[in-house]
Structure formats: C-alpha cells, structure tokens
Design a protein around this motif. Structure first.
Motif, short mmCIF file in Angstrom:
data_model
loop_
_atom_site.label_atom_id
_atom_site.label_comp_id
_atom_site.label_asym_id
_atom_site.label_seq_id
_atom_site.Cartn_x
_atom_site.Cartn_y
_atom_site.Cartn_z
N GLU A 10 -2.92 13.25 -3.26
CA GLU A 10 -1.48 13.42 -3.03
C GLU A 10 -0.69 12.13 -3.27
O GLU A 10 0.53 12.14 -3.15
N GLN A 11 -1.39 11.04 -3.55
CA GLN A 11 -0.79 9.73 -3.73
C GLN A 11 0.10 9.35 -2.54
O GLN A 11 1.30 9.09 -2.67
N GLU A 12 -0.55 9.36 -1.36
CA GLU A 12 0.16 8.95 -0.16
C GLU A 12 -0.83 8.42 0.87
O GLU A 12 -1.97 8.87 0.94
N ALA A 22 2.89 10.82 9.54
CA ALA A 22 3.70 9.82 8.84
C ALA A 22 3.05 9.58 7.48
O ALA A 22 1.82 9.58 7.37
N VAL A 23 3.88 9.37 6.45
CA VAL A 23 3.35 9.17 5.11
C VAL A 23 4.10 8.05 4.38
O VAL A 23 5.28 7.82 4.61
N ALA A 24 3.36 7.38 3.51
CA ALA A 24 3.94 6.42 2.57
C ALA A 24 3.54 6.89 1.18
O ALA A 24 2.36 6.83 0.82
N LEU A 53 1.28 1.96 9.25
CA LEU A 53 1.03 2.65 7.99
C LEU A 53 1.16 1.70 6.80
O LEU A 53 0.26 1.63 5.95
N ILE A 54 2.24 0.95 6.76
CA ILE A 54 2.48 0.05 5.63
C ILE A 54 1.51 -1.13 5.63
O ILE A 54 1.02 -1.54 4.57
N ARG A 55 1.20 -1.67 6.79
CA ARG A 55 0.22 -2.76 6.86
C ARG A 55 -1.12 -2.30 6.25
O ARG A 55 -1.71 -3.01 5.43
N ALA A 56 -1.58 -1.11 6.61
CA ALA A 56 -2.84 -0.59 6.07
C ALA A 56 -2.73 -0.35 4.56
O ALA A 56 -3.68 -0.64 3.82
N ALA A 57 -1.58 0.15 4.11
CA ALA A 57 -1.39 0.39 2.68
C ALA A 57 -1.41 -0.92 1.90
O ALA A 57 -2.02 -1.00 0.83
N LEU A 58 -0.77 -1.95 2.44
CA LEU A 58 -0.75 -3.25 1.76
C LEU A 58 -2.13 -3.90 1.78
O LEU A 58 -2.53 -4.53 0.79
#
Length: 90
Positions: A10-12, A22-24, A53-58
């Motif tokens: 899903e590219q999230e 919550a999704v990014a 969420l963003i910390r994990a994505a980065l």
C-alpha cells in the motif's frame, strides 16, 4: 507496545493504536522515498502518534540508504524539529 509497519503493498507506514490506524503515505522512486501525506485520526491526535510513525519511517529510510523527500508538511516539520534526520533530505 504498538509497532510501526511498512506496508509496502500500500506504500504506507502504519501504526494501529486503540482501534485507530495512523498512516504515512509514501512513493518509492528508485533510491528516493517521497512522503506525500500523514494521517492521524482525531481520536488519537496529540499523543505523539504521528511523531512515532514518522520517526520509524525515517529510520527505515536511513536503514535502506534512501533519500527522503518531504512533500508532506508534517514530515517536513518533524525533520525541521529533529536535525538528526536532515542528512536524509535530498
């Protein structure tokens, strides 16, 4: 403890908290990851969910050697507040 998942189909990046998701959203473009939108449901806003969420994505982007493009204002603001991630931006 809730874990952030990279749902590549899903590219999230996803984080489920108390029945809310919550999704990014992102798009992979070769060795770049473009963050396009972040959504944290109102029921769980203001609890640091978006930041987690963003910390994990980065961190995932760093681990994969990807360059980050922060089209999403929330991601851009997070990077501005956390200079340790500025080296990822290209």
């Amino acid at each position: 403890m809730e874990q952030v998942r990279d749902n590549r189909a899903e590219q999230e990046f996803e984080l489920d908290v108390r029945g809310h998701r919550a999704v990014a959203d992102y798009q992979r473009e070769g060795d770049r990851i473009v963050f396009t939108h972040t959504l944290v449901p109102k029921a769980i806003e203001g609890k640091g969910i978006g930041s987690k969420l963003i910390r994990a994505a980065l961190e995932s982007a760093r681990d994969q050697g990807l360059t980050v493009v922060a089209q999403c204002p929330f991601v851009a603001a997070y990077i501005d507040r956390h200079p340790e991630y500025r080296d990822l931006v290209g």
